[in-house]
Design an enzyme around this catalytic site. Sequence first.
Site, PDB file in Angstrom:
ATOM      1  N   ALA C  22      28.985 -23.893  45.284  1.00  0.00           N
ATOM      2  CA  ALA C  22      27.898 -24.302  45.156  1.00  0.00           C
ATOM      3  C   ALA C  22      27.220 -23.072  44.686  1.00  0.00           C
ATOM      4  O   ALA C  22      27.974 -21.915  44.746  1.00  0.00           O
ATOM      5  CB  ALA C  22      26.813 -24.812  46.390  1.00  0.00           C
ATOM      6  N   CYS C  23      26.128 -22.545  43.492  1.00  0.00           N
ATOM      7  CA  CYS C  23      25.571 -21.768  42.741  1.00  0.00           C
ATOM      8  C   CYS C  23      24.537 -21.561  41.827  1.00  0.00           C
ATOM      9  O   CYS C  23      23.542 -23.023  41.838  1.00  0.00           O
ATOM     10  CB  CYS C  23      26.988 -21.925  41.044  1.00  0.00           C
ATOM     11  SG  CYS C  23      28.665 -22.629  42.109  1.00  0.00           S
ATOM     12  N   GLY C  24      24.608 -20.437  41.240  1.00  0.00           N
ATOM     13  CA  GLY C  24      23.284 -20.238  40.823  1.00  0.00           C
ATOM     14  C   GLY C  24      23.723 -19.490  39.221  1.00  0.00           C
ATOM     15  O   GLY C  24      24.787 -19.365  39.147  1.00  0.00           O
ATOM     16  N   ARG C  51      22.076 -17.852  46.336  1.00  0.00           N
ATOM     17  CA  ARG C  51      22.575 -18.365  45.757  1.00  0.00           C
ATOM     18  C   ARG C  51      24.183 -18.390  45.779  1.00  0.00           C
ATOM     19  O   ARG C  51      25.032 -19.250  45.505  1.00  0.00           O
ATOM     20  CB  ARG C  51      22.478 -19.676  44.496  1.00  0.00           C
ATOM     21  CG  ARG C  51      20.858 -19.747  44.295  1.00  0.00           C
ATOM     22  CD  ARG C  51      20.668 -20.405  43.172  1.00  0.00           C
ATOM     23  NE  ARG C  51      21.020 -21.577  42.724  1.00  0.00           N
ATOM     24  CZ  ARG C  51      20.648 -22.141  42.851  1.00  0.00           C
ATOM     25  NH1 ARG C  51      18.937 -22.168  43.618  1.00  0.00           N
ATOM     26  NH2 ARG C  51      20.492 -23.861  42.746  1.00  0.00           N
TER      27      ARG C  51
END
Lengths: 259, 515, 383, 178, 418
Positions: C22-24, C51
């Site tokens: 998962a990320c930003g 994030r």
Amino acid sequence: MATEPTLAPAVMEPVVISAAGLSYRHLNEQVRSAIRSGATEITLNDVMGHRYIGTGIHAPGVTIHVNGVPGEDLGAFLDGPHIIVHNNAQDGVGNTMNEGRIEIHGQAGDVVGYGMRGGRILIRGDVGYRVGIHMKGYRDKQPLIVTGGCAGNFYGEYMAGGCQVLLGIGQSDKKPVVGQYCASGMHGGVMYIRGELDGWKLGKEVQQIPLDRHDREFLKPVLEDFCETFAVKEKLLEFDRFVRIAPVSARPYGRLYVY
Amino acid sequence: MEYYEEPNARVALGLRRPEPGDWYHGYPEYHVERDDDKCIRCLVCVRQCPYDCTFYDPYRHGVYNVHENCVNCRRCEFMCPTSAIRMTKWGAGFRDNDNWKQKTIRTVYKQADSGAVSLTGLGNDREYVSYFDRMVIDASQVTNPSIDPLREPMELRAYIGKKPERHTNPPEVYPNLKAELPVIFAPMSFGAISFNFQRGLAMAAKEAGTYFNTGEGGLHPDLRQYGDHAIVQIASGRFGVSLDYLSNAAACEIKIGQGAKPGIGGHLPGEKVTWDVSRTRMIPEGSDALSPAPQHDIYSIEDLRLLIYGLKEATEYTRPVSVKIAAVHNVAAIASGIVRAGADIVVVDGFRGGTGAAPAVIRDHVGIPVEVALAQVDQRLREEGIRHQASLIAAGGIRSSADVIKGLALGADAFYIGTAAMVAVGCTACQQCHRGRCSWGITTNRPDLAPRLQPEVAAERLTNLLHGWAHEIKEMLGMMGLNSIESLRGNRLKLRGVGMTQVELDTLGIQQAGL
Amino acid sequence: MPSMRGNRHFIRRPHQEKDISACGIIGFINRDGTRVSGDAIIRSIANMHDRGNGLGGGFAAYGIYPEHADAYALHIMYDDERAIAETEALIRNTLETEHAETIPVHPNGTVTEYPEFRRYFCHAPDVEERDADEYMVRLVMRINAKIEGAYVVSSGRNMGAFKGVGFPEDLAEFFCLQEYEAYLWTAHNRFPTNTPGWWGGAHPFTLLDWSIVHNGEISSYGINRRYLESFGYACTLMTDTEVVAYIFDLLVRRHGLSFEQAATVMAPPFWQDIDRMPPDEAAEATALRQTYASAALNGPFAFLFGYNGGLIGLNDRVKLRPLVVAERGDTVYMASEESAIRVVSPDLDTLFYPVAGQPVIARLYSETAEKTSVAHGGTVHGN
Amino acid sequence: MKRVYPREERCINCHLCEVACIVEHSETKLPSAAYHVEGLRFNREDSRTICDPAEARAAGVPKPLNRTLVQTAGYLSLSTNCRHCEEPDCVLACKNGSLYVAEDGRVLVQEDKCVGCWMCVMACRYGAISRNPARSNVPAVAFNGINHHCDLCPERELPACVWVCPTNALVFEDRDDQ
Amino acid sequence: MNHVIIGNSFAALFAVEAIRRTDQDAEITVISREPQHVYSRAMIHEMLAGMVREPMVYLRDWDFYKRMRVRTMLGRTVTRINPGLHTVSTGEDETPYDRLLIATGGKPFVPPLNGLQDVAYHSFITLEDAKKLKAACEGRRNAVVLGAGLIGLQCAEALRHMGLDVAVVEMADTVLPMALDTESSQTIAKELADEGIAVHTGDTIDLIISSDGHPTECKLRSGGTIPCDLLVIAVGVRPNIDLAKDAGITTDRGIVVNEHMETSAEHIYAAGDCAQGPEIVTGITMPIPVIPVASTQGMIAGYNMAGKRRRYGGALALNAMQFGGVQVISYGFVKDERDGEVLKYVDPPRKIYRKVIIKNGRITGAIFVKDVDRAGIFRHLMEKRIDVTPFKEHLLSPHFGVAHLPAEIRADMFTRPQ
């Protein structure tokens, strides 16, 4: 004032198409579009191995002349037209043909009239293997193949209906009228073979019977048609030279299985 | 009408006498237990039994059975209004022997009785490995979300046919079948199955937006209206094949082989060729309908190409052409050849596929499972860069939506279901299809039996089945975080194997569970 | 070399089939071509610190090498000397190198152990422009697949990618990004869950001048990868983001599709929507879906795709991951969170959420005929 | 009004409609009781229910009888019962007015008034009226029985025969507008 | 509209119901010589025998006239019809009508017999007759019934049931000469004999010997003498047409009516046993004194009177009767076998007898003895004039039913409301 669009004339000028350089797909497209625009006489020149000529055409009353050697599946699924091949034809003539007429002024290859269920194929010369196999007749649709010359093996294999006539013109010791396994698996229809026929060549499902009056009445116009079409001078109406081959049972394999 | 017998015509009155040539029937296999207390002598079972097994004895005012005739179709059990009937196995059977099982012994008796080929129906019933049952499916947990198919759109639509390799302007267009879910009814010919069943298939196909396949028995005039949802077959017998038949259908299928009996043809016995079958197949009534294995104009791959393009010419390139083969040993290479021969759809029919009639020895021992065939064909076509040129339909042994999901992940575009469709409308898998007196009205056209299956009932049940499967497929797609089957098709990462050797895993192109 | 102490392998591929994270993400472009330092992008991505989990971050910057603008800038990371030797021999044999140097780094914060970074400004010898790209792609694939311990971080002209294990703001400091000036910046903050962070696995993923930062997961990875492999792409990085880059490459560079068409392929409209389209549009959408069924990206994602000409944002077709787009003057921002934009540009002309599956494309003015707003879809919020 | 209509092409000659009818019109509404306790045997020749009074007496027990009858000819079969005509011939023929058309359109019989003259059997052109020898309001001379025909199962929403039919060969619907 | 109905039996009853169904406001007046509530004459023998309770004789509930809002003039005899004035006269008063229905039924025919004038004898037509006969039975032993028609035999059976010795004398060679053919009448005769009724067919009473106004013996033409202390004359019934005749309405054997039940006089209708309407097999008019015909004619007349034009397709002679344990149902002309094909099924031990007469593919007569189930289908075949040739061989099968009929006829019968 704008002129009213006129209907296509009932009889069009004969359409002539040169097949030279055309792929079979384009050639057939041209034939179809000619038919759609009302052509009833189409001549194909320079045909050289073009497949599927007349295939899948539903158009009674159309005549297609083929000059040159047509390719495989001439008149497959044919539904009405009259195809005249002025030379030899290759394999697969009249595959699953439904209606119409094919005349071949030369000889034809293997698998003529496979699964044919209507119409008429006339061949002046010899035919190859597996001619008229799986032929079927149903009610008023009774297909007919008349072969002028001799036939190869498996003639009329699995025949389930219709009629085949094999005239054996030009047969000799080296060239028997029909090959082996003639009528193997045949369980319907009838075939008439003219000339010397060795019984051992026949499938075990059929029997040879001399012609009776009905057979003669049936054959006479067929043979006349053949002679007229190909301008054959030979006397073909010697009925004692014919044998009729018909299946013993409509159920050749009825006892093969146990439940 | 002449060959109709009253079902209780064979009144044995308790006196058994096996014929000298009938040892097979000398040992009953099943026992129809009747609770005399519950039996009300309504004779429903007597009227329902087509196998001359149940009769009424007016003198004892009782219903009795000729147990050796029982095939365990369970129709009487189903219809009995008081649940008075229960099927059981007959006694101890033969002495326990893992090598000489009941079935084996009985088959030998049967053949010794008759000297004939032992015929059977339905699909392979032997205990081969089911690879479907050894594959497990992935699911999303935390890191990527599963999708709730009840709220989110979920796409099951499958376009079946040739696709362009790359997009161009304007795009190349090839005729495709458009199925709203990747499940199509397998080829089953009218004659082998009842008209009502075929009509039910057609109605359900229309309702569910998918297709049915006429098999090689022609398209009944009353089903022409379902032509848009019909795949029509062309087999060696060419039954009912005409220009109209081809151009009225959604697709044409060349039948080369059948999974249940690769290399063996069809043979509809004359007694099943009734008036209606006769006019559909365009052959005389009562005559055998023989459709031997080889198409006698196809003896090589280029002959196949000839027929494929023949059909395309006949339909002016407006219909996809399918080629159906049985899954056999080098199926990948064969399929590759078929695709290169111009087929738009390749159907691979596994050895668990059903049949109306096949020699038992062939049904049980020939062919390979569709799972491995499918995996290999898909891989091979991809390796050769021709996967887009044809869609792949897997057939033979698809029993549930799980099989569909697994098959999709292995690479199939769509599936044929035959036996599952029959079971949906009542088939109890009694394996008597070949006898033409199916007590459920599925594989018979005998006028007293065929109405037992009503097209509307069949259609409703089949539609229900498809809906149920569609829901399950959606659930499983959502569970994997996908909302379109395209993203599952060939996505073998979604599968893992359990209890397989490395060779088996490699053949299927999947990994061991846990990795 | 301090970075190569011990037996750490930074470029070891995890055996996992694919990386899940998962990320930003954040990116912006100055459409007039004005180059700015990395300060803004660093502040933006740092704003989305939570994030990520410190196991990956990265940046792509376009326009940073004006002095070598025509050369392919190869950013390569190495585990060891052997890899360096092997790679440089390959480069010597296959490319004409205009300039080569070590990428300056500044170890700090979380970034204490790291591989060796070098960059090479090269030209493909004796090949046409278009074939040169293909030539470079093959070379990159070859290095990545064949040379153990070497990994090409980026290979485009006048751009570069900087990525590694650590929080992005630390990595920015590590790579001294405030010293680079670019007209287009993208950044990524990563939260891998089940793999030890490896430097190659961080975003962005690049091919030539194309870079992808990606938030989400491609559930269709298995088939996307098999599909790409049939076109000769070696998916070596075990991550779905790589697949996105390759699909872009296949569709846009090799098959000549427009970005819009490529977006339609990757986030295809639903059949029910296609059924409602005007016939022409439906025909094209159907053709694209049919032809590229296996290239459709299924699963939740939002990604930013950078190339020399512009910045593209795309959501999955049901918009399961956040993406927000904003404009301020000539600058277009695209980010996971609005705050990441507001932190560097408090006053925005427009701000909107893109429609699921519809790309937002911001091109350099030099690439477009006229100045147009990107706000052609989505919900537009005033500032 | 809603009536029961047979769809002969669907009938599979299973006679479950008769069974359901018997059970529905039995005292106990239990199949085994309806047949065994209240029940009676089948006629030998044709497995129809017995209507011969002497035989019925010999069997010794009154029985619920089927009011719908599956008629067969070769492969054809159909379940037939009272058509509940608008102007019923049976009512016009009934010797003492025991048959009547009810408010809801059903043709019913006052069971305690019927004297078993069989004018109704004679009059019904559908052959839908049978004789129930189990009951009689006339004690001697002849063994009479009473009129026996479909009452559309007043206690059920759907008549039992329609409810039970496995192929929906019987439908209960209003076709008055057709 | 003011409707007046003379008579109070089946035809009148169904006319009342039809009028009321069609016209809620009409005035209906029923005038009947008999004072009873509407009752069934076909029930009087059961009544006589005491087999049924009296209420079962009445055709409708006690509130029938009230419900139908009928003005009743029961026990009043109409003496004259005045077609010109549109009134009927009962002697005391004149009742005006807009529409008039004559449903006067039949009257017993009494043959001239030697000695009859000296004795008390009984008719057996009305409830009154039955009650009188019942009263007269007290202390009697030997009853003689003259006439073996339906009424005679039913009366004989009732008397026998009451314990009297009964002899039946019939001029014709068989019992029920009008209704049955020879074979079936023999079955009935045997059944009667088994019950203990002496049947003298082909014979008649020459002389009634009496004493004190009561019969003691009857001398038969054949020569024998039978004891007799109770004499019932049941030779037959004639249509009661006197009123009509007097009013100048066209009469033949009955009052001639057309297919709308209209007589020759305007607004005057006739129905039931007194009427002579078209017959369906022959197409000519004839009186058919059976209940279904009377009821149907009454209903048709009622509709037409109330302004709803209805046509009567024609009467079919049909009857159901039973003697002993034998039921008989007959349709049409069961004795007329000329030019016809006769199909028979006979099973003497079970007393089953079936016969069908077919002329030109149509059934003209059918008779069923004992096994009468589903006989009604034959009525359908006859009334609809269906060509039975295609399924002729099934007609007499015990399984014959609608399944044997052609598909279109089945569809007509079972796919739409009837």
